[in-house]
Design an enzyme around this catalytic site. Structure first.
Site, PDB file in Angstrom:
ATOM      1  N   SER A 160       0.813  -1.261  -0.122  1.00 28.13           N
ATOM      2  CA  SER A 160       0.287   0.014   0.095  1.00 28.13           C
ATOM      3  C   SER A 160       0.910   1.419   0.095  1.00 28.13           C
ATOM      4  O   SER A 160       1.533   1.527  -1.009  1.00 28.13           O
ATOM      5  CB  SER A 160      -0.942   0.115   1.046  1.00 28.13           C
ATOM      6  OG  SER A 160      -1.938   0.883   0.893  1.00 28.13           O
ATOM      7  N   HIS A 359      -7.580  -5.503  -0.089  1.00 33.35           N
ATOM      8  CA  HIS A 359      -6.194  -4.724   0.109  1.00 33.35           C
ATOM      9  C   HIS A 359      -5.404  -5.383   1.249  1.00 33.35           C
ATOM     10  O   HIS A 359      -4.132  -5.317   0.931  1.00 33.35           O
ATOM     11  CB  HIS A 359      -6.720  -3.319   0.641  1.00 33.35           C
ATOM     12  CG  HIS A 359      -5.677  -2.226   0.682  1.00 33.35           C
ATOM     13  ND1 HIS A 359      -5.207  -1.788  -0.255  1.00 33.35           N
ATOM     14  CD2 HIS A 359      -5.109  -1.734   1.842  1.00 33.35           C
ATOM     15  CE1 HIS A 359      -4.334  -1.070  -0.237  1.00 33.35           C
ATOM     16  NE2 HIS A 359      -4.033  -0.936   1.278  1.00 33.35           N
TER      17      HIS A 359
END
Ligand SMILES: *[C@@H]1O[C@H](CO)[C@@H](O)[C@H](O)[C@H]1NC(C)=O
Length: 393
Positions: A160, A359
């Protein structure tokens, strides 16, 4: 009465002055050796790095070991790589394969709250975002590893924001492309105009009005309450699962629920509001650009009323930058990732086969080794068997 007892059961342990576990504790508990180091950035922040120097499962092979740098995501820390079991987690698996594993921590998080002259109580301490985390923290971490080990280059794994920082670093400091062997960007965030997360869009407008200050930091008693609540089946599924997914991707069945209490125990690890504001600007502008200080300051800093784009064309490494992305990632839309891949001179996309992969599944999924990590390890090993000579001492 029952309510009072229940309340006490939750409250009493949570206010006990027990030191929270740190990254070294998690690594030791999993029976791996660990070292703690500090690296100082060009602008004076003191970062903590944890190192797994070798694996107990594999007798040390002679000669220098190839080094790997792991860079965590937004609101995260080095903890996030090592709460997983050693049979599934990439840092442990790479140590087993003979790599020298380093986990860094961005400025301002639980492990990197020191500065040569500033204190976290100073406003100035918090005037940074992931631009500085890439340009200063990632470069300082790489240089520290290279000078400690005598290696010429590192492998890089980011999750990320650890990917955003990598791209900021490589485009602003292209000379670091020579210090990177293979790179693996998991759930990468750069362009954001198509970000699916509704929560992010709500937070965006709220944060854009905030001054630069610390936010989403670690409060151990609250972490202990969360951890305890997320250990029970019902609350875990009703509340904790949903909180995790709001940030991570909706209703992913891949998240290993056994890790839930551990995640609740370590999140969040502290960021500057400016990290969130910079992402918010990307959502609004549709560009991957430097921080927007407002027209007047921009003129002074950038000599133009709006901030320049990151020069992604300059972000070159000899090996393709490997992007791992997915369809159910609330923080990173497939189209946004494909835009960054096509803006780079040497990058390769790996879109996860599961449509519901989210994610945080990239670091916390069931069977992570099989679904993702084996593939990454293959790229590492192929590189080392073919090209290591080019980087030998
Ligand atoms: C889920 O996590 C637990 C705790 O780390 C681990 O023991 C287990 O092997 C994991 N399950 C899978 C299928 O990855």
């Amino acid at each position: 009465m029952a309510k009072v007892i229940l309340g006490l059961l939750i409250l009493v342990p949570s206010i006990l002055p027990v030191a929270p576990k740190d990254t070294a504790d998690f690594i030791r508990e999993r029976n791996y050796p660990v070292e703690k180091h500090t690296a100082v950035t060009q602008d004076g922040y003191v970062l903590s790095l944890f190192r797994i120097p070798y694996s107990p499962r594999r007798p040390s092979r002679p000669g220098p070991k190839p080094a790997v740098l792991f860079f965590h995501g937004l609101m995260c820390s080095s903890d996030f790589w090592v709460i997983i079991s050693p049979e599934e987690g990439l840092p442990f698996l790479l140590a087993d394969e003979g790599y020298d594993v380093w986990l860094t921590n961005s400025r301002g998080n639980t492990y990197s709250r020191k500065h040569l002259t500033l204190s976290p109580n100073d406003k100035k301490f918090w005037q940074f975002d992931w631009h500085e985390i890439g340009v200063y923290d990632a470069t300082a971490s790489i240089d520290f590893i290279l000078s400690t080990t005598g290696e010429k280059a590192v492998h890089y794994v980011g999750h990320s924001q650890g990917c955003t920082a990598f791209l900021a670093m490589l485009s602003m400091r292209p000379e670091y492309g020579h210090k990177v062997k293979t790179s693996h960007l998991l759930a990468p965030v750069a362009f954001m105009s198509r970000v699916p997360s509704k929560l992010m869009r709500i937070l965006k407008d709220f944060y854009l009005k905030m001054p630069d200050m610390e936010t989403f930091y670690n409060v151990p008693p609250i972490n202990r309450i969360n951890k305890m609540m997320c250990s029970g089946y019902i609350i875990r599924n009703l509340v904790c699962r949903n909180i995790a997914f709001m940030f991570g991707g909706y209703a992913s069945p891949h998240l290993n629920m056994t890790l839930m209490p551990l995640i609740a125990g370590i999140a969040a690890a502290g960021v500057s509001t400016r990290q969130i504001k910079h992402y918010a600007q990307l959502i609004d502008s549709g560009r991957f650009a430097l921080y927007d200080f407002g027209a007047q300051l921009n003129l002074q800093i950038y000599r133009s009323p709006s901030p320049p784009d990151y020069p992604l064309r300059d972000a070159y490494t000899q090996q393709p930058i490997e992007f791992y992305y997915s369809d159910n990632d609330a923080m990173s839309a497939v189209e946004d990732v494909e835009q960054v891949i096509s803006s780079l001179p040497n990058a390769r996309g790996h879109r996860m086969a599961f449509k519901d992969w989210g994610h945080i599944d990239f670091i916390f999924a069931y069977n992570l080794k099989k679904h993702l990590n084996n593939d990454i390890i293959n790229t590492f090993n192929t590189f080392e068997s073919r090209y290591s000579g080019a980087y030998a001492n």
